[in-house]
Design a protein around this motif. Sequence first.
Motif, PDB file in Angstrom:
ATOM      1  N   LEU A 190       0.819  -1.217   0.000  1.00 32.66           N
ATOM      2  CA  LEU A 190       0.000   0.000   0.000  1.00 32.66           C
ATOM      3  C   LEU A 190       0.847   1.259   0.000  1.00 32.66           C
ATOM      4  CD1 LEU A 190      -2.776  -1.048   2.548  1.00 32.66           C
ATOM      5  CD2 LEU A 190      -3.031  -0.805   0.075  1.00 32.66           C
ATOM      6  N   LEU A 191       2.004   1.223   0.659  1.00 32.40           N
ATOM      7  CA  LEU A 191       2.833   2.422   0.762  1.00 32.40           C
ATOM      8  C   LEU A 191       3.751   2.623  -0.440  1.00 32.40           C
ATOM      9  CD1 LEU A 191       3.834   2.247   4.540  1.00 32.40           C
ATOM     10  CD2 LEU A 191       2.267   3.882   3.463  1.00 32.40           C
ATOM     11  N   ILE A 192       4.073   1.545  -1.152  1.00 36.32           N
ATOM     12  CA  ILE A 192       5.032   1.644  -2.259  1.00 36.32           C
ATOM     13  C   ILE A 192       4.342   1.535  -3.619  1.00 36.32           C
ATOM     14  CG2 ILE A 192       7.064   0.591  -3.324  1.00 36.32           C
ATOM     15  CD1 ILE A 192       7.942  -0.300  -0.532  1.00 36.32           C
ATOM     16  N   ASN A 193       3.607   0.461  -3.831  1.00 33.60           N
ATOM     17  CA  ASN A 193       3.034   0.217  -5.158  1.00 33.60           C
ATOM     18  C   ASN A 193       1.749   0.987  -5.422  1.00 33.60           C
ATOM     19  OD1 ASN A 193       5.067  -1.497  -6.028  1.00 33.60           O
ATOM     20  ND2 ASN A 193       4.025  -3.347  -5.340  1.00 33.60           N
ATOM     21  N   TYR A 194       0.876   1.044  -4.404  1.00 33.13           N
ATOM     22  CA  TYR A 194      -0.435   1.658  -4.651  1.00 33.13           C
ATOM     23  C   TYR A 194      -0.356   3.160  -4.937  1.00 33.13           C
ATOM     24  CZ  TYR A 194      -5.539   1.888  -4.410  1.00 33.13           C
ATOM     25  OH  TYR A 194      -6.873   2.045  -4.707  1.00 33.13           O
TER      26      TYR A 194
ATOM     27  N   THR B 147       3.377  -7.773  -4.443  1.00 35.93           N
ATOM     28  CA  THR B 147       2.058  -8.322  -4.746  1.00 35.93           C
ATOM     29  C   THR B 147       1.961  -9.789  -4.345  1.00 35.93           C
ATOM     30  OG1 THR B 147       1.683  -6.776  -6.574  1.00 35.93           O
ATOM     31  CG2 THR B 147       0.426  -8.830  -6.593  1.00 35.93           C
ATOM     32  N   LEU B 148       2.974 -10.558  -4.703  1.00 38.10           N
ATOM     33  CA  LEU B 148       2.915 -12.009  -4.490  1.00 38.10           C
ATOM     34  C   LEU B 148       3.182 -12.406  -3.038  1.00 38.10           C
ATOM     35  CD1 LEU B 148       4.704 -13.325  -7.710  1.00 38.10           C
ATOM     36  CD2 LEU B 148       2.258 -13.093  -7.270  1.00 38.10           C
ATOM     37  N   ILE B 149       3.984 -11.639  -2.317  1.00 39.65           N
ATOM     38  CA  ILE B 149       4.306 -12.007  -0.937  1.00 39.65           C
ATOM     39  C   ILE B 149       3.041 -12.102  -0.090  1.00 39.65           C
ATOM     40  CG2 ILE B 149       5.327 -11.133   1.197  1.00 39.65           C
ATOM     41  CD1 ILE B 149       7.743 -10.256  -0.401  1.00 39.65           C
ATOM     42  N   SER B 150       2.202 -11.087  -0.141  1.00 41.01           N
ATOM     43  CA  SER B 150       0.987 -11.106   0.671  1.00 41.01           C
ATOM     44  C   SER B 150       0.024 -12.190   0.218  1.00 41.01           C
ATOM     45  CB  SER B 150       0.297  -9.734   0.608  1.00 41.01           C
ATOM     46  OG  SER B 150       1.083  -8.747   1.229  1.00 41.01           O
TER      47      SER B 150
ATOM     48  N   ILE C 149      -8.561  -2.756 -10.648  1.00 35.98           N
ATOM     49  CA  ILE C 149      -7.338  -2.484  -9.892  1.00 35.98           C
ATOM     50  C   ILE C 149      -7.670  -2.019  -8.476  1.00 35.98           C
ATOM     51  CG2 ILE C 149      -5.436  -0.830  -9.686  1.00 35.98           C
ATOM     52  CD1 ILE C 149      -4.914  -1.125 -12.616  1.00 35.98           C
ATOM     53  N   THR C 150      -8.696  -1.194  -8.332  1.00 32.04           N
ATOM     54  CA  THR C 150      -9.098  -0.746  -7.002  1.00 32.04           C
ATOM     55  C   THR C 150      -9.538  -1.924  -6.145  1.00 32.04           C
ATOM     56  OG1 THR C 150      -9.794   1.411  -7.875  1.00 32.04           O
ATOM     57  CG2 THR C 150     -10.656   0.760  -5.722  1.00 32.04           C
ATOM     58  N   LEU C 151     -10.341  -2.823  -6.718  1.00 35.82           N
ATOM     59  CA  LEU C 151     -10.736  -4.032  -5.988  1.00 35.82           C
ATOM     60  C   LEU C 151      -9.522  -4.877  -5.633  1.00 35.82           C
ATOM     61  CD1 LEU C 151     -13.947  -5.155  -7.924  1.00 35.82           C
ATOM     62  CD2 LEU C 151     -13.834  -4.191  -5.626  1.00 35.82           C
ATOM     63  N   PHE C 152      -8.576  -4.939  -6.555  1.00 32.09           N
ATOM     64  CA  PHE C 152      -7.370  -5.730  -6.316  1.00 32.09           C
ATOM     65  C   PHE C 152      -6.597  -5.197  -5.109  1.00 32.09           C
ATOM     66  CE2 PHE C 152      -2.878  -6.734  -7.096  1.00 32.09           C
ATOM     67  CZ  PHE C 152      -2.948  -8.103  -7.273  1.00 32.09           C
ATOM     68  N   TYR C 153      -6.488  -3.887  -4.989  1.00 30.79           N
ATOM     69  CA  TYR C 153      -5.748  -3.315  -3.859  1.00 30.79           C
ATOM     70  C   TYR C 153      -6.567  -3.313  -2.570  1.00 30.79           C
ATOM     71  CZ  TYR C 153      -1.629  -1.934  -6.482  1.00 30.79           C
ATOM     72  OH  TYR C 153      -0.452  -1.955  -7.217  1.00 30.79           O
ATOM     73  N   VAL C 154      -7.881  -3.409  -2.683  1.00 26.91           N
ATOM     74  CA  VAL C 154      -8.692  -3.591  -1.478  1.00 26.91           C
ATOM     75  C   VAL C 154      -8.283  -4.878  -0.772  1.00 26.91           C
ATOM     76  CG1 VAL C 154     -11.036  -4.077  -0.649  1.00 26.91           C
ATOM     77  CG2 VAL C 154     -10.656  -2.228  -2.267  1.00 26.91           C
TER      78      VAL C 154
END
Length: 341
Positions: A66-70, A102-105, A273-278
Amino acid sequence: MSSSATAQLIVTISQYIMIDVGFFVLFMGMIGNTISIVVLHKLRLFRGNPSVFYFTIESIGNLAQLLINYPTRIMMDGFTIDYTNISVVWCKIRAFLAPVLTLISIYTVCCASFDQYLSTHHQTYLRQKCTLSLAKYLTFTTIFFIILHGIPFIILFDLPSLMVCTTYNTIFSRYYSSVYYPVVQGALPMIIASSFSLLAFLNVRRVIRQRIRIVRRRLDRQLTAMVLARATCLVALILPYTLYRIYILNITVNQDQQVLLAINNNLFQSVTITLFYVNYAANFYIFMGTSSRYRHQVKHVIVKKFWLPFKHWLCVQLKCANEHRVAPEGTPSYESSIELE
């Protein structure tokens, strides 16, 4: 309204979705993941539990995502400011960090589902394999392979004279579009997480017939419910973006179809993309919504570990006279350690 005006309206709506909804998701995700880390760390009941270790690693990974990619994604799709097309260094750095974080989480949730399946299995030898040491081994091994997987992104992503940061290697481009998005980031984690969490749910229904301490039994039920809810939301939130990537790869739109282009390239992308970051912001709220015991545990940590000590410190600073009174016998003070189930 002309087609060009309609297309521009769709683009504007898409940008508002990315900016307004995006910053809300970012803000709520930072709060939720921070509280989740604190709660999982403070409660003694959770210490040493492998599933809780996975949840903690996931929350840390979510914060990094959230702090880096989003924010960079919001800048690109919301404000049309793409720093990856300006600096070749940032092009390669983001090309590496995007898949890694993305993949770690996502795969940490898969590990948590597998771990909960083992811990609730009716076979004793499988339950005995569910240890914190195994959780650490699986987690760091998974992260190691994810980092190895991200190295080609640094090498093969480039910013040539066209000023577009992307991969110009044909083979890797096919892998990126046809394997990474639909399989590595999509179908594979969804299948793993949903399968093992469902098996764990079926296992925990047999716990009543086993000779297990009631505290352990309740904890297994709580963690299984949390894992199942987390896996279900993971599937629901990353599936739309996976389907969108498959759809984009298999559809051809003429450049003169401006409205359809705006819908495909802007509106659908912004929503998915918004749903993906949710998915990276919702874990704490999923746990709060599905487990009453977790809500009680969060309240316990916030009140007993933070609010009352802060109130005591404030009273001391203000020279509050009530701080010198002796608490009535039998009444637990805020300093007493309460072990919640």
